[in-house]
Design a protein around this motif. Structure first.
Motif, short mmCIF file in Angstrom:
data_model
loop_
_atom_site.label_atom_id
_atom_site.label_comp_id
_atom_site.label_asym_id
_atom_site.label_seq_id
_atom_site.Cartn_x
_atom_site.Cartn_y
_atom_site.Cartn_z
N GLY A 121 0.83 -1.19 0.00
CA GLY A 121 0.00 0.00 0.00
C GLY A 121 0.87 1.25 0.00
O GLY A 121 2.10 1.20 -0.08
N ASP A 122 0.22 2.40 0.11
CA ASP A 122 0.97 3.66 0.14
C ASP A 122 1.82 3.76 1.39
O ASP A 122 2.92 4.32 1.36
N VAL A 123 1.34 3.21 2.50
CA VAL A 123 2.11 3.29 3.74
C VAL A 123 3.46 2.60 3.58
O VAL A 123 4.50 3.11 4.02
N GLY A 124 3.47 1.45 2.92
CA GLY A 124 4.73 0.72 2.74
C GLY A 124 5.64 1.35 1.71
O GLY A 124 6.85 1.48 1.91
N SER A 125 5.07 1.75 0.57
CA SER A 125 5.90 2.35 -0.48
C SER A 125 6.42 3.72 -0.07
O SER A 125 7.55 4.10 -0.39
N TYR A 126 5.61 4.50 0.65
CA TYR A 126 6.08 5.79 1.17
C TYR A 126 7.19 5.58 2.18
O TYR A 126 8.18 6.33 2.21
N LEU A 127 7.03 4.57 3.02
CA LEU A 127 8.07 4.27 4.01
C LEU A 127 9.38 3.88 3.31
O LEU A 127 10.46 4.33 3.69
N LEU A 128 9.27 3.05 2.27
CA LEU A 128 10.45 2.64 1.52
C LEU A 128 11.13 3.85 0.88
O LEU A 128 12.34 4.06 1.03
N GLY A 129 10.36 4.64 0.15
CA GLY A 129 10.93 5.80 -0.51
C GLY A 129 11.49 6.82 0.47
O GLY A 129 12.58 7.38 0.25
N GLY A 130 10.77 7.03 1.58
CA GLY A 130 11.25 7.99 2.58
C GLY A 130 12.52 7.53 3.25
O GLY A 130 13.43 8.34 3.50
#
Length: 301
Positions: free
Chosen positions: A141-150
């Motif tokens: 989800g966005d929570v995981g991909s945002y965490l990865l990118g961040g």
């Protein structure tokens, strides 16, 4: 407040990286649960990047003039990680490969915080991989991909601010950046809306050619490892910067060319298949089978 920020950053850049990554992941969680307008998401991502650069500027004298550019780069990679999270396994393997590359660079440069942050990044995302692959499957989800990118962006920016070799830092991100940027440019040149959903990323085009999700994820990861090793070799002084850059460029070119090469191969295979099939005769040239009626035995001569 500046003293607190300075002390925290000097004591452990790891805490700073984790805080920024967690804040970015929280933004993704809100997007998953409630949905956020594009401008709000972009503002939140830029704010996280600006906060990171501000603390670095206060703590180590990083130039203030870099804060706007750094914030945009941070937000860009958060979105890149989000755009690339479209097939099973790709994000988990990217977190693994990038995290291990950061760990190796930290070990080579005796930078403890980077060793630990790289290991945390690799461990978190490879741990999620089985949950992503085993049916019925879970998605980042966005929570995981945002965490990865961040997390990747925060580690990279902090490492550059502390003077670590730039090529070794950006090399693990090269394939992701190349895929996303070429896709956006290609869509813009065609007049297509770049913010709308689509299936024109290189990795998506490879799946459309018949490759499985894991095959595509493994391919992207393999080329990411090639780029990472090239960057680390430059940092170690084993090869020149020019040689490292050429290897990374070659990996990018090969990756971007694969959909076209694959499509050409499929077309050739289709032509061979059609040529091998027997041609069908037109209806008017088909042989006629006239029914033969036997003569009755009781008829006269």
């Amino acid at each position: 407040m500046p003293t607190l920020l300075t002390g925290a950053a000097e004591a452990s850049p790891l805490l700073l990286v984790c805080a920024i990554a967690a804040a970015t992941g929280l933004l993704g969680l809100v997007e998953d649960l409630r949905g956020l307008p594009v401008l709000v998401r972009a503002a939140g991502q830029c704010a996280a990047g600006a906060a990171l650069l501000t603390v670095l500027s206060i703590s180590i004298g990083f130039y203030w003039m870099w804060i706007p550019l750094g914030a945009l780069c941070f937000a860009a990679y958060v979105n890149i990680a989000n755009f690339m999270d479209g097939v099973n396994g790709i994000s988990s393997l990217h977190g693994l490969a990038t995290g291990l590359s950061f760990t190796a660079l930290g070990w080579m440069s005796s930078t403890d915080w980077m060793v630990i942050s790289g290991l945390l990044l690799a461990t978190c995302f490879i741990t999620f991989l089985p949950w992503n692959l085993i049916r019925p499957g879970m998605f980042l989800g966005d929570v995981g991909s945002y965490l990865l990118g961040g997390a990747v962006a925060a580690i990279a920016i902090t490492a550059m601010a502390t003077g670590l070799p730039v090529m070794a830092i950006v090399a693990p991100m090269a394939i992701y950046v190349a895929d996303t940027m070429t896709t956006l440019v290609r869509r813009a040149l065609r007049g297509e809306p770049i913010l709308h959903s689509h299936r024109t990323h290189t990795y998506q085009r490879l799946t459309d050619l018949g490759l499985s999700h894991m095959a595509v994820s493994a391919l992207v990861t393999l080329l990411t490892v090639v780029c990472s090793l090239s960057g680390l070799a430059v940092a170690a002084g084993a090869v020149s910067e020019l040689s490292g850059a050429l290897v990374i460029t070659a990996a990018i070119v090969v990756y971007l060319a694969l959909p076209r090469l694959g499509a050409a191969r499929v077309a050739r295979r289709t032509k061979r298949t059609e040529a091998a099939e027997p041609a069908l005769l037109p209806p008017d040239t088909a042989p006629s089978h006239r029914e033969t009626v036997p003569r009755r035995t009781d008829e006269g001569s």
